[in-house]
Design a protein around this motif. Sequence first.
Motif, PDB file in Angstrom:
ATOM      1  N   LEU A  59       0.820  -1.202   0.000  1.00 34.83           N
ATOM      2  CA  LEU A  59       0.000   0.000   0.000  1.00 34.83           C
ATOM      3  C   LEU A  59       0.855   1.253   0.000  1.00 34.83           C
ATOM      4  N   PRO A  60       0.435   2.301  -0.718  1.00 37.06           N
ATOM      5  CA  PRO A  60       1.109   3.586  -0.572  1.00 37.06           C
ATOM      6  C   PRO A  60       0.678   4.250   0.726  1.00 37.06           C
ATOM      7  N   LEU A  61       1.524   5.103   1.272  1.00 37.09           N
ATOM      8  CA  LEU A  61       1.203   5.780   2.517  1.00 37.09           C
ATOM      9  C   LEU A  61       0.623   7.170   2.290  1.00 37.09           C
ATOM     10  N   THR A  62       0.550   7.610   1.056  1.00 33.82           N
ATOM     11  CA  THR A  62       0.032   8.940   0.779  1.00 33.82           C
ATOM     12  C   THR A  62      -1.351   8.850   0.171  1.00 33.82           C
ATOM     13  N   ALA A  63      -2.071   9.984   0.206  1.00 33.31           N
ATOM     14  CA  ALA A  63      -3.407  10.048  -0.369  1.00 33.31           C
ATOM     15  C   ALA A  63      -3.613  11.436  -0.935  1.00 33.31           C
ATOM     16  N   PRO A  64      -4.525  11.595  -1.912  1.00 31.46           N
ATOM     17  CA  PRO A  64      -4.780  12.926  -2.446  1.00 31.46           C
ATOM     18  C   PRO A  64      -5.233  13.880  -1.352  1.00 31.46           C
ATOM     19  N   ALA A  65      -4.903  15.165  -1.494  1.00 31.47           N
ATOM     20  CA  ALA A  65      -5.286  16.146  -0.481  1.00 31.47           C
ATOM     21  C   ALA A  65      -6.792  16.316  -0.430  1.00 31.47           C
ATOM     22  N   GLN A  66      -7.479  16.119  -1.547  1.00 28.20           N
ATOM     23  CA  GLN A  66      -8.931  16.288  -1.610  1.00 28.20           C
ATOM     24  C   GLN A  66      -9.553  15.010  -2.149  1.00 28.20           C
ATOM     25  N   ALA A  67     -10.691  14.628  -1.590  1.00 30.78           N
ATOM     26  CA  ALA A  67     -11.344  13.410  -2.047  1.00 30.78           C
ATOM     27  C   ALA A  67     -11.733  13.525  -3.511  1.00 30.78           C
ATOM     28  N   GLU A  68     -11.405  12.488  -4.275  1.00 24.84           N
ATOM     29  CA  GLU A  68     -11.694  12.477  -5.695  1.00 24.84           C
ATOM     30  C   GLU A  68     -12.544  11.254  -6.035  1.00 24.84           C
ATOM     31  N   LYS A  69     -13.625  11.503  -6.768  1.00 26.95           N
ATOM     32  CA  LYS A  69     -14.488  10.402  -7.182  1.00 26.95           C
ATOM     33  C   LYS A  69     -13.762   9.558  -8.214  1.00 26.95           C
ATOM     34  N   THR A  70     -13.875   8.249  -8.116  1.00 30.62           N
ATOM     35  CA  THR A  70     -13.257   7.336  -9.068  1.00 30.62           C
ATOM     36  C   THR A  70     -14.345   6.638  -9.868  1.00 30.62           C
ATOM     37  N   GLU A  71     -13.907   5.791 -10.763  1.00 32.30           N
ATOM     38  CA  GLU A  71     -14.872   5.032 -11.571  1.00 32.30           C
ATOM     39  C   GLU A  71     -15.371   3.795 -10.830  1.00 32.30           C
ATOM     40  N   THR A  72     -14.783   3.512  -9.688  1.00 28.03           N
ATOM     41  CA  THR A  72     -15.138   2.305  -8.957  1.00 28.03           C
ATOM     42  C   THR A  72     -16.457   2.470  -8.217  1.00 28.03           C
ATOM     43  N   LYS A  73     -17.353   1.529  -8.408  1.00 26.68           N
ATOM     44  CA  LYS A  73     -18.587   1.481  -7.629  1.00 26.68           C
ATOM     45  C   LYS A  73     -18.829   0.047  -7.203  1.00 26.68           C
ATOM     46  N   VAL A  74     -19.046  -0.132  -5.912  1.00 27.13           N
ATOM     47  CA  VAL A  74     -19.302  -1.451  -5.350  1.00 27.13           C
ATOM     48  C   VAL A  74     -20.767  -1.522  -4.948  1.00 27.13           C
ATOM     49  N   PRO A  75     -21.524  -2.510  -5.427  1.00 30.56           N
ATOM     50  CA  PRO A  75     -22.921  -2.627  -5.009  1.00 30.56           C
ATOM     51  C   PRO A  75     -23.030  -2.674  -3.487  1.00 30.56           C
ATOM     52  N   LEU A  76     -24.001  -1.943  -2.945  1.00 30.39           N
ATOM     53  CA  LEU A  76     -24.121  -1.876  -1.489  1.00 30.39           C
ATOM     54  C   LEU A  76     -24.349  -3.245  -0.858  1.00 30.39           C
ATOM     55  N   VAL A  77     -25.005  -4.134  -1.572  1.00 26.31           N
ATOM     56  CA  VAL A  77     -25.232  -5.458  -1.013  1.00 26.31           C
ATOM     57  C   VAL A  77     -23.907  -6.169  -0.777  1.00 26.31           C
ATOM     58  N   GLU A  78     -22.901  -5.887  -1.616  1.00 26.43           N
ATOM     59  CA  GLU A  78     -21.577  -6.458  -1.415  1.00 26.43           C
ATOM     60  C   GLU A  78     -20.792  -5.672  -0.375  1.00 26.43           C
ATOM     61  N   LEU A  79     -20.846  -4.355  -0.467  1.00 29.38           N
ATOM     62  CA  LEU A  79     -20.093  -3.504   0.450  1.00 29.38           C
ATOM     63  C   LEU A  79     -20.527  -3.712   1.898  1.00 29.38           C
ATOM     64  N   LEU A  80     -21.830  -3.930   2.093  1.00 29.50           N
ATOM     65  CA  LEU A  80     -22.364  -4.047   3.450  1.00 29.50           C
ATOM     66  C   LEU A  80     -22.558  -5.489   3.902  1.00 29.50           C
ATOM     67  N   ALA A  81     -22.028  -6.421   3.134  1.00 35.05           N
ATOM     68  CA  ALA A  81     -22.094  -7.828   3.536  1.00 35.05           C
ATOM     69  C   ALA A  81     -21.290  -8.023   4.821  1.00 35.05           C
ATOM     70  N   PRO A  82     -21.615  -9.044   5.622  1.00 32.04           N
ATOM     71  CA  PRO A  82     -20.905  -9.267   6.880  1.00 32.04           C
ATOM     72  C   PRO A  82     -19.391  -9.366   6.681  1.00 32.04           C
ATOM     73  N   GLN A  83     -18.660  -8.741   7.583  1.00 32.84           N
ATOM     74  CA  GLN A  83     -17.207  -8.725   7.552  1.00 32.84           C
ATOM     75  C   GLN A  83     -16.636  -9.687   8.590  1.00 32.84           C
ATOM     76  N   ALA A  84     -15.313  -9.799   8.595  1.00 33.37           N
ATOM     77  CA  ALA A  84     -14.660 -10.645   9.592  1.00 33.37           C
ATOM     78  C   ALA A  84     -14.897 -10.130  11.002  1.00 33.37           C
ATOM     79  N   LEU A  85     -15.117  -8.818  11.124  1.00 31.22           N
ATOM     80  CA  LEU A  85     -15.529  -8.197  12.383  1.00 31.22           C
ATOM     81  C   LEU A  85     -16.840  -7.459  12.135  1.00 31.22           C
ATOM     82  N   PRO A  86     -17.751  -7.456  13.088  1.00 30.14           N
ATOM     83  CA  PRO A  86     -19.026  -6.766  12.866  1.00 30.14           C
ATOM     84  C   PRO A  86     -18.835  -5.270  12.691  1.00 30.14           C
ATOM     85  N   ASP A  87     -19.546  -4.698  11.722  1.00 32.81           N
ATOM     86  CA  ASP A  87     -19.517  -3.253  11.548  1.00 32.81           C
ATOM     87  C   ASP A  87     -20.140  -2.571  12.758  1.00 32.81           C
ATOM     88  N   ILE A  88     -19.574  -1.449  13.143  1.00 35.14           N
ATOM     89  CA  ILE A  88     -20.169  -0.592  14.166  1.00 35.14           C
ATOM     90  C   ILE A  88     -20.763   0.598  13.430  1.00 35.14           C
TER      91      ILE A  88
END
Length: 218
Positions: free
Chosen positions: A22-51
Motif C-alpha cells: 500500500l502507498p502511505l500517501t493520499a490525495p489532499a482532496q477526495a476524488e471520485k473514481t470510476e469504482t462502484k461497489v454494489p451496497l449489497v456487497e459492500l455491506l455484507a458481513p465482515q470478519a468483524l461486525p460493523d459498528i
Amino acid sequence: MTIKKLAPSRRFVLAAALTLALPLTAPAQAEKTETKVPLVELLAPQALPDIVEGKADAPVVIVEYASMTCSHCAAFHNDVYPTLKKDFIDTGKVKFILREFPLDERAAAAFMLARALGDKRDAAVDFLFAQQKNWAFTETPFESLANAVKQLGIGQEKFEETLKDEKLQKAIYAVAEQGQKFGVNATPTFFVNGVKLDGRMDVAALPKIIDDAGKTGK
C-alpha cells in the motif's frame, strides 16, 4: 510501502499480520473514481461486525477505510467528522461505518485495543486519532500507546492480553483484505453509496457529496 508485520515484543507477543502492498500517501482532496461497489456487497458481513453510526435506513451510506497512523485519517476524524455527525448522521441523512485498514503494526495494535472496548470502538478510535501525535510517532510507540489507552480504561494487563489475541488480529487484517478486493489501496478511502472516493474529505465538500449521493440513490 508494505504493511509491517506485527513483531514480538519483550512484554507481549503479536501474531504475524497479513502483508499488504500500500502507498502511505493520499490525495489532499477526495476524488471520485470510476469504482462502484454494489451496497449489497459492500455491506455484507465482515470478519468483524460493523459498528454503525446513524439510522439503519439513512438514504446515504458512507463506509470509510482508515489507518490509525494515517495523518489524513486523523485530520478527517478531528476536523470533518464532528460536522458530518452533527449535520448528517444525527439528522438521519447518513449512516457511517468505519473499517480497519492498518498500514503498519502500530495501527493494527491501536485498532485491536479499540475493538476490545466493544461498542465503544468508535469513541476509542476518535480519541486515538485526537492523540495520534502523542503515541503513533514517538520513539517508543507501543509504550506511548499503552499510556494513551489507560485513559480509555485499558490497563497494562488488558493491553498485553489484547495484543496477544491472534484471532482478533487476523480478523482486523481480514477486514483490510476485503477492502483491497473493493479497490482500497490507500487511506482514507470512502465509499459513498458504493461510489469510491480517494483522499481526504473536507467540511465544505460534505453537502455536495451527500446531496449527489442522495439523488442517485443506492
